[in-house]
Design a protein around this motif. Sequence first.
Motif, short mmCIF file in Angstrom:
data_model
loop_
_atom_site.label_atom_id
_atom_site.label_comp_id
_atom_site.label_asym_id
_atom_site.label_seq_id
_atom_site.Cartn_x
_atom_site.Cartn_y
_atom_site.Cartn_z
N MET A 231 0.85 -1.23 -0.01
CA MET A 231 -0.03 0.07 0.02
C MET A 231 1.01 1.13 -0.07
N GLN A 232 0.78 2.07 -1.06
CA GLN A 232 1.62 3.16 -1.43
C GLN A 232 0.91 4.47 -1.29
N ASP A 233 1.17 5.49 -0.21
CA ASP A 233 0.60 6.51 0.10
C ASP A 233 1.13 7.56 -1.60
N THR A 234 0.51 8.39 -1.53
CA THR A 234 0.68 9.34 -2.72
C THR A 234 0.70 11.03 -2.18
N SER A 235 1.22 11.62 -2.99
CA SER A 235 1.29 13.07 -2.76
C SER A 235 0.31 13.94 -3.37
N ILE A 236 -0.63 13.32 -4.08
CA ILE A 236 -1.64 14.24 -4.88
C ILE A 236 -2.45 14.91 -3.57
N LEU A 237 -2.40 16.01 -3.58
CA LEU A 237 -2.93 16.93 -2.78
C LEU A 237 -2.53 16.65 -1.29
N GLY A 238 -1.25 16.38 -1.18
CA GLY A 238 -0.57 16.28 -0.10
C GLY A 238 -0.59 15.02 0.38
N ALA A 239 0.78 14.45 0.89
CA ALA A 239 1.22 13.12 1.65
C ALA A 239 0.37 13.04 2.88
N GLU A 240 0.02 12.10 3.44
CA GLU A 240 -0.16 11.78 4.93
C GLU A 240 -0.60 10.26 5.12
N SER A 241 -0.21 10.09 6.54
CA SER A 241 -0.56 8.78 7.13
C SER A 241 -1.92 8.32 6.84
N HIS A 242 -2.23 7.06 6.29
CA HIS A 242 -3.41 6.50 6.15
C HIS A 242 -3.95 5.20 6.99
#
Length: 527
Positions: free
Chosen positions: A430-441
């Motif tokens: 599971m890869q976070d993306t920086s679209i509209l800002g990266a954040e922990s999910h």
Amino acid sequence: MGDFLLSSPAFLVFFSFFTFCLSRPFLNRHYKFDVKLHNVTRLCHTRSIVSVNGQFPRPRIVAREGDQLLIKVVNHVPNNISIHCFEADGPAYVTQCPIQTDQSCLRATLYGPIIILPKRGVPYPFAKPYKEVPIWFNTDPEAVISQALQAGGGPNVSDVYTINGLSGPLYNCSAKDTFKLKMKPGKTYLLHLVNAALNDELFFSIANHTLTVVDVDAIYVKPFEIETLLITPGQTTNVILKTKPSYPNATFFMTARPYVTGQGTFDNSTVAGILEYESPPNSLHSNIMLPLFKPILPALNDNSFATKFGSKVRSLASIQYPANVPQKVEKHFCFTVGLGTSPCQHNQTCQGLNGTKFVASVNNVSFAMPTTALLQAHFFSQSNGVYTPDFPSTPITLFNYTGSPPNNTMVSNGTKVVVFPFNTFMELVMQDTSILGAESHPLHLHGFNFFIISQGFGNFDPNKDPAKFNLIDPVERNTVGVPSGGWVAIHFLANNPSNLEILTHLEVHTSWGLKMAWIVLDGELPT
């Protein structure tokens, strides 16, 4: 009214909702939950909340490993409710239809703990505690989520965090609404910590006391000592607290406040409870104003602390409690998770980026909630018009996920699922993306435990990063925080034939569509 049966080998199970089963084995514990509205006064205001048997959080369920439970639920409120626990999931319109009264589904406030003790004669893998105490962290969510969905923008911050439903002395009009933990000197206590806040990961600490982590998400772990822990929404953590050997002539704050990685607004407040020691007999201490010590929590955006804390959590991996990590993977998936945008509806003003609506997605697909339960559609072979079995197993568009975002931030939407056979060994990155800002999910996989075999920052490299996988003693959980600007890899065995969800435990992102569904077949894939 609904009946619910539970048989679980877990020690402590996060409880927010629960489902219905058809079989009726021998029952040795019975509960009845009446879901009703009642008024509470907090922050100088009185409001109506949903409670169970007049309590918030709801009454605890206590059982032993192997017990059979029958829980009768009666819905008296004007909302639909869907109630489940981890091992018997019942998300609305995925595995069941909600318990109906009206046509809007309730998002929160029915939570409470299921504390599952070992079988009689089976000890804990640590010293037996003198007493056990559940501690819940929560927020008031309904109006917050409703406003965000209508406006298409980010949610307003919550009014307050609470510990066991009490806001504590750091909020206005709340000094009398303080959770107090009364303890005896020289004793060992087991604290069951549950994060039921719907949009916030939380730091937690007790001033001048050390905590020993012994269990996470109903799985024993190698014990380790900490002064502060991090717990994401939906996670549980059991900690040992050894009290001071003698009366300390002081009281101590226990506090929680958010760990923040996103760019949106958040509730920058702190909830506090008080740890008090019982004074010795015939003591004058009870009439003296004692000094109050406060813990020092990490900075709001302390990614280093979050990473170090996660790296300390390892499975017990003993003969009695082995870590059965899938070694030979049969199916590989890579899911990008993050935010995006969708067009604003005609004649509506939206507060998202450039007048759009904020949405969330997995592999650029924002989940569209069906009106027919997916399990019902699958069981009766009526999937046409309800869902399609074509959810992408890898990102549709490749880009630098943690670098500069693409120009096009629009996402698609649909009710798409992944279908695979029973007992498949799975690997999911599971890869976070920086679209509209990266954040922990904080992501939760319904119906399964999984092993967190590795995590890191930047983009996952399928050629180099697998060399770092821990296949010996990785922690086993049901909820994991995908690092802000990073990735996490998990292994699990798909041994629960059903319709299941993977979703974020940030409620606003779930409402925006950051979830997807699995269908695990009891047999081979259809030809």
